[in-house]
Structure formats: C-alpha cells, structure tokens
Design a protein around this motif. Structure first.
Motif, PDB file in Angstrom:
ATOM      1  N   GLY A 249      -8.030   3.564   1.465  1.00  0.00           N
ATOM      2  CA  GLY A 249      -7.902   2.117   1.221  1.00  0.00           C
ATOM      3  C   GLY A 249      -8.985   1.358   1.944  1.00  0.00           C
ATOM      4  N   GLY A 250      -8.922   0.083   1.812  1.00  0.00           N
ATOM      5  CA  GLY A 250      -9.909  -0.787   2.425  1.00  0.00           C
ATOM      6  C   GLY A 250      -9.300  -1.663   3.482  1.00  0.00           C
ATOM      7  N   GLU A 251      -9.890  -2.850   3.646  1.00  0.00           N
ATOM      8  CA  GLU A 251      -9.464  -3.737   4.720  1.00  0.00           C
ATOM      9  C   GLU A 251      -8.037  -4.248   4.561  1.00  0.00           C
ATOM     10  OE1 GLU A 251     -11.292  -8.029   3.509  1.00  0.00           O
ATOM     11  OE2 GLU A 251     -12.764  -6.490   4.108  1.00  0.00           O
TER      12      GLU A 251
END
Length: 184
Positions: free
Chosen positions: A175-177
């Motif tokens: 995933g990301g931020e």
C-alpha cells in the motif's frame, strides 16, 4: 599454538534459549539451519566437516523443535545446490517437491549428513520458504527465507569459532501513504 576447544554445546544452548525466549517462533514454522561445522571448528568452510560438532548442534536444535514445534530444514552446501533436508511430514504439509540426493560430508556437509541419519523420515527438496533461521558460519540461508527477512540481534553471536546470524521474517507491508497496518 593450538586453539582452545570451543564450547559448542554451551553456545548452542544459549542460542536456542534466546530463540525460545524471543517468542518469534510458533508451532509449524519452518526453521532453516545453515551450518559449517568446519567454521565452528575454526577452519575454512568446507574443509573439515565434523560429526561430533554436528551432533552437539543437532541435539540443541532437537530441543528447539520439541519446545517450539518448529519444523527443521537443514541447508546443504553448494555442491548439491543448497538443497534442504526436511522430514517427509514437512514435505507433505507444505506440498513441496522431493528430489533424489543423499547429503554426505563431501556433498551436502557434515551437519545435514548427520541430521539425515537422525531424522525419522528424511527427504530432500530444492526450495523452501522458512519463517526463521540460523546461519552458523556464513552459509547464506537468505535464499530459503520468506520475504521480508528481519535480522535479530541475539547476545550469543558465535558457535565455537563461527559467526552466527539469526533472522525471522515478517509479512510484506503493501500500500501507500493511506495504508494502515493495524485495526483501529
């Protein structure tokens, strides 16, 4: 000037105690062992395989298995492409492919050759993805660990004359931020 005899059993007991106390292992985990008994004896890797050292190490690893429920996997040397020795039950539980080779001191190494004689129903496989492991004498077990390997800093840093590296694995974080890794 001769080298003082290493206290292999003591060193292994301390390492196994640290593994048990760490709570990183759970029943059913595959635990890979890479071991140069030559390095433990203070010699160059692959030159002085030693069955007594293998016996001392194996007895403590058997205790680790009994107390944690891990499945042991012994990495062989490069002469048989770092194949692994496991119990048939592990092969079946993990749906692995068996290969035909028997580890010897000359091709496989003294540790797997000794373990082969002591295991209940030993079989060989080419690949495995272990949850944790111990590398005694810089035998390079990383190819058999799951992603992501996390080195551990144990107090016991050697067995005999050999350096020891220990590692566990953790799940990959994706995933990301905006990704979250715990339930809120």
């Amino acid at each position: 000037m001769s080298k003082e005899k290493p206290l292999v059993q003591r060193d292994m007991k301390l390492l196994v105690d640290e593994w048990i106390d760490s709570n990183h292992l759970k029943s059913g985990d595959i635990f890979v062992i890479g071991c140069s008994t030559s390095e433990v004896a203070g010699e160059h890797i692959g030159t002085s395989g030693n069955e007594q050292i293998a016996s001392d190490i194996y007895s403590e690893l058997s205790r680790l298995k009994a107390e944690t429920g891990v499945q042991l996997a012994f990495q062989c040397c490069e002469h048989i492409n770092r194949a692994l020795l496991i119990e048939r039950t592990t092969l079946e539980q993990e749906n692995l492919n068996e290969v035909l080779v028997v580890p010897t001191r000359e091709a496989g190494g003294a540790m797997p050759a000794y373990a082969y004689k002591k295991m209940t129903d030993p079989v060989m496989v080419e690949h495995i993805k272990a949850s944790a492991g111990i590398d005694i004498g810089t035998t390079l077990i990383g190819m058999h660990l799951k992603h992501v390997a996390v080195p551990l800093r144990f107090n016991q840093k050697s067995v005999g004359y050999a350096n020891v590296t220990v590692a566990r694995t953790r799940l990959k974080r994706i995933g990301g931020e905006r990704a979250s890794y715990s339930i809120k």
